[in-house]
Design a protein around this motif. Structure first.
Motif, short mmCIF file in Angstrom:
data_model
loop_
_atom_site.label_atom_id
_atom_site.label_comp_id
_atom_site.label_asym_id
_atom_site.label_seq_id
_atom_site.Cartn_x
_atom_site.Cartn_y
_atom_site.Cartn_z
N ASN A 1 -10.77 63.14 -23.45
CA ASN A 1 -10.31 64.45 -23.01
C ASN A 1 -10.58 64.73 -21.53
OD1 ASN A 1 -9.53 64.81 -25.61
ND2 ASN A 1 -11.02 66.39 -26.11
N ASN A 2 -11.41 63.90 -20.90
CA ASN A 2 -11.65 64.07 -19.47
C ASN A 2 -10.74 63.20 -18.62
OD1 ASN A 2 -12.79 61.60 -20.04
ND2 ASN A 2 -14.56 61.89 -18.69
N TYR B 1 -4.72 63.54 -19.75
CA TYR B 1 -5.01 64.58 -20.74
C TYR B 1 -5.20 65.92 -20.04
CZ TYR B 1 -7.12 67.16 -24.58
OH TYR B 1 -7.38 68.10 -25.55
N GLN B 2 -5.95 65.91 -18.97
CA GLN B 2 -6.19 67.16 -18.25
C GLN B 2 -4.88 67.73 -17.70
OE1 GLN B 2 -9.13 69.00 -17.69
NE2 GLN B 2 -9.84 67.70 -19.37
N VAL C 1 -2.10 68.19 -21.06
CA VAL C 1 -2.55 69.06 -22.15
C VAL C 1 -3.21 70.33 -21.62
CG1 VAL C 1 -4.01 69.21 -24.21
CG2 VAL C 1 -2.84 67.07 -23.65
N GLN C 2 -4.22 70.17 -20.80
CA GLN C 2 -5.00 71.32 -20.36
C GLN C 2 -4.28 72.16 -19.30
OE1 GLN C 2 -7.15 71.24 -22.91
NE2 GLN C 2 -8.87 71.76 -21.58
N ASP C 3 -3.69 71.52 -18.31
CA ASP C 3 -3.07 72.26 -17.21
C ASP C 3 -1.65 72.71 -17.54
OD1 ASP C 3 -5.42 71.80 -15.88
OD2 ASP C 3 -4.62 70.16 -14.65
N GLY D 1 0.12 72.18 -20.55
CA GLY D 1 0.38 72.57 -21.93
C GLY D 1 1.64 71.98 -22.50
N SER E 1 -1.70 66.46 -27.31
CA SER E 1 -2.48 65.23 -27.13
C SER E 1 -1.62 64.18 -26.45
CB SER E 1 -2.98 64.70 -28.49
OG SER E 1 -1.89 64.31 -29.30
#
Length: 506
Positions: free
Chosen positions: A353-354, A358-359, A362-364, A366, A370
């Motif tokens: 996840n780091n 992925y960042q 997924v995180q930034d 969306g 996954s």
């Protein structure tokens, strides 16, 4: 360090997870007995109660590896796996690696034949033959091999990969001799009959239908991507098997395949676990020593041409209801400095996840929940193959997200690495993750993960002790080498993009 024993439920889950974490992995599905899980769990508990030393867990490894200094010097010791390696007169390679963690033993037999070099008009034949190996031998009738293992509290499986077909058993340590005898029995004389062949042709065809043809994203990307990205037929055909080719296999095909590739001089036997080396050597010589060698044909040319332009393909999926995208880059040649650099780039860009992708995805942005993949993704790891390979990532995403937006993020993250460079600090962090991953692989399934690496290095490098050299090879990677590897292997013109176009009606 105290071994943390697993209870029955946890062990059952981990074994199931190992086989089914991806529907893409080609495995024989064995009958499972609760007794097998129970006895192996008891073995784990006994080992813990005796206070025996164990292989460090991934979390232990990560903690120890965090001691890396700014200069990249590792304060902890490198991986040290005991390895005794020798060859019988008939050419059979043997690797012995004692491990007193628990009173269990793993026997793994790897044959140097995978779907990469199966006959051109018999796609899926290597996998079909894997099934045939469980249909009986000179002294064990149909299903008796499986029953022998499971009634003695063990588990077993087999699989077909790019460059090998493997079979393994994990049993209570006192049953090691029995397993060696059983493996030698089917290497010596398989029960090849028309009835068995017809039966397994039906089983494999049904497996293809269930796992690929009647599944949304059934061959994505593990089966699809090699066919799109590669040019050499050996690397680019449907290795699960076209139904017509599976039907066309004859009894003579099977006999010839067995006599050619399932010979001792085309195999390695690995034993890992709680055993005495002199006894194991005696049993291996007794049961395998007089099996005749064969004339094994040379491996054909597997090389791939340098890719000079990006490739993009779209595949309709009548069962999928969301689009998906996969990207692949051709890997550097195995065991080169760039190969190890790509392993660390994989950790930076795709693993965990780091990771950068992925960042970003997924995180930034969306765009997806996954993103996964890796080197030899879904069919092994970066060590257990021999020919050309791909670094692949994949994701399922919302219909509102254009494929070009995803590719743009991929390019941005790679260009960011090129522009900013890979600092020593980032390289050290990648090494922590890689070291943890190595321990994870070696401790997987109570000895099988270690056996897998030992067998691969014996088959492909004639040097199973490479298992103890991996950390040192990764530590040779410098920021400059990372930059060189990015420029050559992560260029857009070395990339293949596969887009899944969903056709299911919601």
């Amino acid at each position: 360090m105290t071994y943390k024993a697993m209870n029955l439920g946890t062990l059952h889950f981990k074994l199931k997870q190992w086989r089914f974490m991806n529907p893409k992995t080609i495995y024989l599905q064995p009958i499972r007995y609760t007794l097998s899980w129970l006895l192996l769990s008891i073995a784990m508990v006994l080992a813990a109660s005796c206070g025996k030393e164990a292989t460090p867990t991934a979390s232990d490894t990560a903690t120890a590896a965090a001691a890396t200094t700014a200069s990249g010097t590792e304060a902890t010791a490198n991986i040290q796996v005991p390895v005794e390696y020798y060859t019988l007169d008939n050419g059979l390679k043997v690797v012995l690696s004692p491990d007193r963690t628990a009173p269990i033993a793993t026997v793994a037999v790897y044959y140097n034949i995978g779907f990469r070099i199966e006959p051109k008009d018999r796609t899926g034949f290597a996998h079909l033959f894997e099934h045939m190996m469980f249909q009986g031998s000179d002294n064990l009738g149909k299903m008796e091999f499986i029953q022998l293992v499971q009634k003695n509290g063990g588990i077993l499986n087999g699989s077909t990969r790019f460059d090998y077909t493997n079979y393994f058993q994990i049993v209570p340590a006192h049953k090691l001799e029995t397993m060696l005898w059983a493996e030698a029995d089917r290497m010596r004389g398989l029960n090849i009959t028309q009835e068995n062949l017809t039966n397994q042709q039906g089983v494999v065809k049904n497996e293809v239908k269930v796992n690929v043809l009647n599944q949304p994203y059934g061959g994505f990307p593990w089966l699809d991507m090699p066919q799109y990205a590669n040019k050499n037929w050996h690397n680019a055909h449907n290795f699960y098997g076209d139904l017509e080719d599976l039907d066309a296999a004859t009894l003579e095909d099977v006999r010839s395949f067995f006599n050619t590739y399932y010979a001792p001089n085309n195999a390695v036997v690995v034993v890992v676990g709680d055993f005495e080396i002199p006894a194991a050597k005696e049993w291996i010589k007794q049961y395998f020593g007089d099996i005749k060698s064969a004339d094994v044909p040379p491996i054909p040319d597997l090389s791939e041409p340098r890719q000079e332009e990006e490739q993009r393909f779209t595949k309709d999926d009548k069962l999928a209801n969301r689009p998906a995208l996969a990207f692949s880059y051709h890997m550097p040649e195995r065991n080169t400095p760039e190969y190890y650099a790509m392993g660390l780039l994989d950790q930076i860009l795709l693993q965990g996840n780091n990771s950068r992708l992925y960042q970003a995805l997924v995180q930034d942005k969306g765009y997806t929940g996954s993103v996964g993949g890796g080197i030899n993704a879904d069919l092994g790891n970066m060590f257990n193959y021999h020919g050309p390979m791909l670094w692949t990532g994949s994701l399922i995403h919302d219909k509102s997200v254009p494929a070009d937006s995803i590719v743009a993020v991929l390019d941005q993250e790679i260009q960011r690495l090129q522009r900013e460079g890979v600092s020593q600090e980032l390289l050290d962090q990648a090494m922590v993750k890689m070291r943890s991953s190595l321990y994870d692989q070696m401790s997987g399934l109570y000895g099988f993960g270690k056996a897998d690496l030992l067998a691969s290095f014996a088959l492909f490098d004639d040097n199973p002790s490479r298992i103890n050299e991996l950390e040192a090879e990764f530590r040779k990677v410098t920021p400059a080498l990372m930059q060189k590897t990015i420029q050559e292997y992560l260029r857009p013109t070395n990339r293949t993009v596969l887009i899944i176009n969903p056709q299911a009606q919601i």
